[in-house]
Design a protein around this motif. Structure first.
Motif, mmCIF file in Angstrom:
data_model
loop_
_atom_site.group_PDB
_atom_site.id
_atom_site.type_symbol
_atom_site.label_atom_id
_atom_site.label_comp_id
_atom_site.label_asym_id
_atom_site.label_seq_id
_atom_site.Cartn_x
_atom_site.Cartn_y
_atom_site.Cartn_z
ATOM 1 N N TYR A 134 3.483 -0.905 12.153
ATOM 2 C CA TYR A 134 2.032 -1.146 12.283
ATOM 3 C C TYR A 134 1.268 -0.403 11.189
ATOM 4 C CZ TYR A 134 -2.662 -1.031 14.348
ATOM 5 O OH TYR A 134 -4.012 -1.133 14.551
ATOM 6 N N ILE A 135 1.637 0.843 10.951
ATOM 7 C CA ILE A 135 0.959 1.637 9.929
ATOM 8 C C ILE A 135 1.235 1.066 8.541
ATOM 9 C CG2 ILE A 135 0.892 3.894 8.808
ATOM 10 C CD1 ILE A 135 -0.614 3.720 11.470
ATOM 11 N N LEU A 149 -5.929 2.002 5.683
ATOM 12 C CA LEU A 149 -6.080 3.435 5.917
ATOM 13 C C LEU A 149 -6.617 4.163 4.696
ATOM 14 C CD1 LEU A 149 -2.854 4.205 7.991
ATOM 15 C CD2 LEU A 149 -5.207 4.578 8.721
ATOM 16 N N VAL A 150 -6.175 3.746 3.521
ATOM 17 C CA VAL A 150 -6.663 4.382 2.298
ATOM 18 C C VAL A 150 -8.171 4.204 2.175
ATOM 19 C CG1 VAL A 150 -6.589 4.294 -0.230
ATOM 20 C CG2 VAL A 150 -4.468 4.161 1.082
ATOM 21 N N GLN A 151 -8.631 2.993 2.427
ATOM 22 C CA GLN A 151 -10.068 2.731 2.319
ATOM 23 C C GLN A 151 -10.857 3.441 3.413
ATOM 24 O OE1 GLN A 151 -9.554 -1.726 2.061
ATOM 25 N NE2 GLN A 151 -11.056 -1.483 0.410
ATOM 26 N N ILE A 171 -3.251 7.155 15.312
ATOM 27 C CA ILE A 171 -1.838 6.751 15.358
ATOM 28 C C ILE A 171 -1.104 7.246 14.117
ATOM 29 C CG2 ILE A 171 -0.288 4.758 15.300
ATOM 30 C CD1 ILE A 171 -2.374 3.258 16.983
ATOM 31 N N ASP A 172 -1.753 7.093 12.949
ATOM 32 C CA ASP A 172 -1.104 7.532 11.711
ATOM 33 C C ASP A 172 -0.942 9.044 11.684
ATOM 34 O OD1 ASP A 172 -0.112 6.845 9.005
ATOM 35 O OD2 ASP A 172 -1.793 8.120 8.379
ATOM 36 N N ALA A 173 -1.919 9.797 12.237
ATOM 37 C CA ALA A 173 -1.788 11.251 12.286
ATOM 38 C C ALA A 173 -0.597 11.652 13.144
ATOM 39 C CB ALA A 173 -3.070 11.870 12.825
ATOM 40 N N ASN A 195 0.303 17.101 5.517
ATOM 41 C CA ASN A 195 -0.844 16.773 4.668
ATOM 42 C C ASN A 195 -1.477 15.446 5.088
ATOM 43 O OD1 ASN A 195 -0.604 19.104 3.127
ATOM 44 N ND2 ASN A 195 0.794 18.141 1.658
ATOM 45 N N ARG A 196 -0.646 14.463 5.405
ATOM 46 C CA ARG A 196 -1.206 13.164 5.815
ATOM 47 C C ARG A 196 -1.894 13.276 7.167
ATOM 48 N NH1 ARG A 196 3.141 9.380 6.563
ATOM 49 N NH2 ARG A 196 2.481 8.501 8.563
ATOM 50 N N ALA A 197 -1.284 14.017 8.084
ATOM 51 C CA ALA A 197 -1.921 14.227 9.383
ATOM 52 C C ALA A 197 -3.248 14.953 9.214
ATOM 53 C CB ALA A 197 -0.992 15.021 10.302
ATOM 54 N N TYR A 198 -3.280 15.926 8.307
ATOM 55 C CA TYR A 198 -4.516 16.666 8.014
ATOM 56 C C TYR A 198 -5.593 15.719 7.489
ATOM 57 C CZ TYR A 198 -7.605 19.550 5.092
ATOM 58 O OH TYR A 198 -8.698 20.114 4.486
#
Length: 615
Positions: free
Chosen positions: A205-206, A213-215, A278-280, A290-293
Motif C-alpha cells: 500500500y505504501i 507521500l513525498v508530496q 501507516i508509513d510511520a 528518519n522516515r518515521a520522524y
C-alpha cells in the motif's frame, strides 16, 4: 304581482329548520309570498318590495314587515283611498325602511342582540386584522435583503496575499488527484500494529502511494493552507476523490453564502494523515527512524496550517490529525522506545508544545461568526441602523423554513405558502437587532465560560448559563438554533487536544530522561527544568499530570471528568480495556490513560485484582 310557483325545492328553501323538524312546511321565510297573495293594486307591491329590501333584516323579519305593509295598504284601499294617494302619502322609502328596521330590532330577544353585537365586534376585529395582514404581506414580500458583505471574497482576498510557494493546498491538490484510490481493506489499516503477518499488505500500500507521500510531506512543511472558498466542486479533485460518481454541475456564485461553501479537502487530509501514520508505523517496523520522524513531523504540520478564517469543522479535523500524530508516536515509543535519537525527540517536544495555546486549546469561532452574520444579511432586511425583518426572498433563498440540512422552503411547502405565511412568521421570529444581540450574548457567555479553568467548571452543579439560555431560545431564534453548534461537545475536543498534548510532551521528556540516565524518573518533578519548563497540568482537576511506573514502563494518565484519581485504572469491558473512556462524561472509577497506548490495553488479558497486584 303573480305568486311564485310552489316547487318542492322552493318550499324547502323558504321554510325555517325548526318548522321542518316539526314536519310543517310553512314557507315563512319567503317574504315575497305575502305580497303576491295580497293582490294589491299596481305600484303598491313594487313599493313594498323596495322597502322590505332596504330593511336588511333576516328573511323571517322581512316576511313580518311585508305582511304589516300589505295590511296597511289593504286598510287604505278599503277606506276608498286611491292607490296613487297611498303611495304618495307613504313618504320616503329609505326613512320608512330605517324606522321599521329599528323598531323590529327592538323586539329581538336580549340573547340574540348580544350575539349580533358580538358578531359585529368580531367582524370589525377581523377587518382590522385583515388590514394589518395586508400591510405586513406587502412589507414582507416587497422588502429585499441587503447583502452588503461578501465574506467569500474577503476570505479569498486574504488567500491571494499569500505567495504561491507558501500555500500548501496546491501541492495537496495535485497529490490527491494523482493518488491511487484507497480500497476498503486499506482504509482499515490505520491504527493496526504492523506485524510479520500484515507487513506485506502495508508495504504494498505504501509503495503504491510513495509519490503521494513525498508530496504530502512537502505540503505539510508549508505554513499556510491556502484553500480558496467556493460553492462549487473542483471537477478534477471530485473525480479523484469519488471515482465512478457523477459530479452535479453547480454555477459558481460571485457572492455565495458561507453556509454553501464546500470543504472537500478535509476528507482528503484525513486520508493523507492516515497514510502518514501507516508509513510511520511501517518505517518503525523496518527500523527506519528518519522516515518515521519525517512522517510524524508532517502529521503535526498538517494539523498546524494557518488560514484567514477557520470553521469549527476545519479545526476539529486538525485536532483529529494532531491526535493521530500523538497516538502514532505513543505506539512507536511503546513498541520501540529507542527508535528516535535525543535530537529527534527534542524536535518532537518543540513541535508538540507549539500546537494550540499554552494552556487549554480554545476553539476559534471566527468561521462560525462569519457564517451567522452572512446568513443574517441574506434573510433579513436592513434599515441602515442595525435592524430589519424577515423577507420572502431571504427565506426562499436560504431555506430557514426548510430543514437544517438546507432544504429550500419551496421544496418543502412551496413559494406561495412562504409568501402567505411569512407575514405571520415574521411576528413570531426575532427581528434583526434582537437576533444579533441574543447571538452575541450567548457567544460572550460561551467565551467567558470556557475562559474559566476546566477544573472549576466541572465542580458546577448546574449547566452553564449559555447552555441554559440556548435551551430556552424556542421558536423565536431559529437561525441561532440552526447555525450554533453544540459548543459543549466542540470544546471537549479542545480539552482532548490539550490533554493529549500535555501527555505527549511528558512522554517525550520521560524518554529523553531515560536515554540520559538509563532509568525513568520516580517523579515528573525530576524532568524540570532540563526536559520540561514545568510539570504539565491535568486540566480536569488543576493538579499535575499523573505518572507512575507500571511493569517498569511509564503510566501517564488523567483523572478524566470525574476528577478522581483511581490510580490509572482503565475502563474494563467484556471485550477488553479502553484507555480513553474516562473522557466520557458520567464514567466514574476509571482514569483517562495516555500511555501505555490503546493497543497495550486491548491486547492485555487481566482482571482488576491482578492489575493492582502488579505494582
Amino acid at each position: 304581482m303573480k305568486p311564485p310557483t310552489n316547487t318542492a325545492i322552493r318550499v324547502f328553501r323558504y321554510t325555517p329548520w325548526r318548522d321542518i323538524v316539526r314536519g310543517r312546511m310553512t314557507r315563512r321565510l319567503d317574504w315575497r309570498r305575502p305580497i303576491a297573495q295580497a293582490e294589491l293594486p299596481e305600484l303598491i307591491p313594487a313599493l313594498i318590495e323596495r322597502v322590505v329590501k332596504r330593511t336588511r333584516l333576516t328573511k323571517l323579519e322581512k316576511s313580518d314587515i311585508a305582511r304589516e305593509l300589505c295590511a296597511h295598504f289593504q286598510d287604505g284601499i278599503k277606506e276608498g283611498t286611491p292607490p296613487s294617494t297611498l303611495v304618495k302619502d307613504f313618504g320616503d322609502e329609505r326613512t320608512a325602511a330605517k324606522l321599521m328596521t329599528r323598531a323590529k330590532k327592538r323586539t329581538r330577544p336580549p340573547f340574540r342582540k348580544a350575539c349580533m353585537r358580538t358578531l359585529k365586534i368580531f367582524g370589525v376585529f377581523l377587518l382590522l386584522l385583515l388590514a394589518v395582514y395586508a400591510f405586513e404581506f406587502v412589507r414582507f414580500n416587497t422588502a429585499k435583503p441587503n447583502i452588503a458583505r461578501n465574506y467569500t471574497a474577503e476570505y479569498n482576498a486574504e488567500i491571494d496575499k499569500i505567495p504561491m510557494d507558501q500555500r500548501a493546498w496546491p501541492i495537496y491538490r495535485q497529490a490527491i488527484i494523482k493518488a491511487s484510490p484507497m480500497t476498503q481493506e486499506e482504509a482499515q489499516m490505520s491504527g493496526v500494529p504492523i506485524t510479520d503477518s500484515n507487513y506485506e499488505s502495508h508495504f504494498a500500500y505504501i509503495q503504491r502511494n510513495a509519490d503521494f507521500l513525498v508530496q504530502i510531506r512537502q505540503a505539510a512543511s508549508i505554513p499556510h493552507m491556502g484553500f480558496p472558498w467556493s460553492n462549487t466542486q473542483d471537477p478534477e479533485l471530485f473525480k479523484a476523490m469519488y471515482p465512478g460518481q457523477e459530479l452535479e454541475p453547480l454555477s459558481a456564485l460571485e457572492n455565495p453564502s458561507v453556509v454553501s461553501i464546500l470543504l472537500p479537502h478535509l476528507g482528503s487530509l484525513r486520508r493523507a494523515a492516515q497514510l502518514l501514520a501507516i508509513d510511520a508505523s511501517l518505517a518503525a517496523f523496518e527500523g527506519d527512524a528518519n522516515r518515521a520522524y519525517e512522517d510524524l513531523m508532517a502529521l503535526i504540520g498538517m494539523a498546524s496550517h494557518e488560514s484567514p478564517t477557520e470553521t469549527i469543522i476545519e479545526q476539529l479535523i486538525e485536532i483529529a490529525i494532531f491526535h493521530q500524530a500523538s497516538q502514532t508516536l505513543h505506539e512507536l515509543l511503546w513498541h520501540n522506545p529507542d527508535l528516535f535519537t535525543t535530537d529527534q525527540l527534542a524536535d518532537f517536544a518543540r513541535t508538540f508544545e507549539s500546537f494550540g495555546y499554552p494552556d487549554e486549546y480554545i476553539i476559534n469561532l471566527d468561521g462560525e461568526h462569519a457564517m451567522f452574520h452572512d446568513a443574517v444579511q441574506r434573510i433579513y432586511s436592513d434599515d441602515g441602523h442595525g435592524d430589519g425583518h424577515l423577507t420572502a426572498k431571504g427565506l426562499r433563498e436560504f431555506g430557514i423554513l426548510g430543514s437544517a440540512a438546507g432544504v429550500a422552503p419551496e421544496e418543502v411547502v412551496g413559494p406561495q405558502v412562504v409568501s402567505v405565511t411569512g407575514p405571520i412568521t415574521m411576528h413570531f421570529v426575532a427581528d434583526r437587532r434582537d437576533l444579533v444581540a441574543k447571538y452575541n450574548e450567548i457567544i460572550a457567555l460561551v467565551i467567558r465560560e470556557h475562559a474559566r479553568p476546566l477544573c472549576e467548571r466541572l465542580r458546577d452543579t448546574q449547566d452553564p448559563e449559555w447552555l441554559r439560555m440556548h435551551a430556552q431560545l424556542g421558536t423565536k431564534y431559529p437561525l441561532i438554533q440552526m447555525l450554533m453548534p453544540a459548543y459543549d461537545r466542540v470544546f471537549e475536543r479542545g480539552i482532548k487536544s490539550t490533554m493529549t498534548r500535555n501527555a505527549t510532551v511528558t512522554l517525550i521528556a520521560l524518554e529523553r530522561f531515560r536515554i540520559g540516565t538509563r532509568a525513568y524518573p520516580t517523579s515528573l518533578d525530576e524532568l524540570v527544568p532540563k526536559y520540561l519548563p514545568a510539570v504539565p497540568e491535568d486540566i480536569f482537576d488543576c493538579n499535575p499530570l499523573r505518572y507512575r511506573l507500571h511493569e517498569g514502563r511509564p503510566l501517564i494518565y488523567s483523572t478524566g471528568f470525574d476528577q478522581q484519581d483511581d490510580g490509572g485504572h482503565p475502563y474494563i469491558s467484556p471485550e477488553g480495556a479502553d484507555s480513553s473512556t474516562a473522557m466520557n462524561r458520567g464514567k466514574t472509577g476509571i482514569d483517562w490513560i495516555f500511555f501505555p497506548p490503546s493497543s497495550y490495553w486491548w491486547n492485555k488479558q487481566y482482571n482488576e485484582e491482578e492489575y493492582y497486584k502488579q505494582d
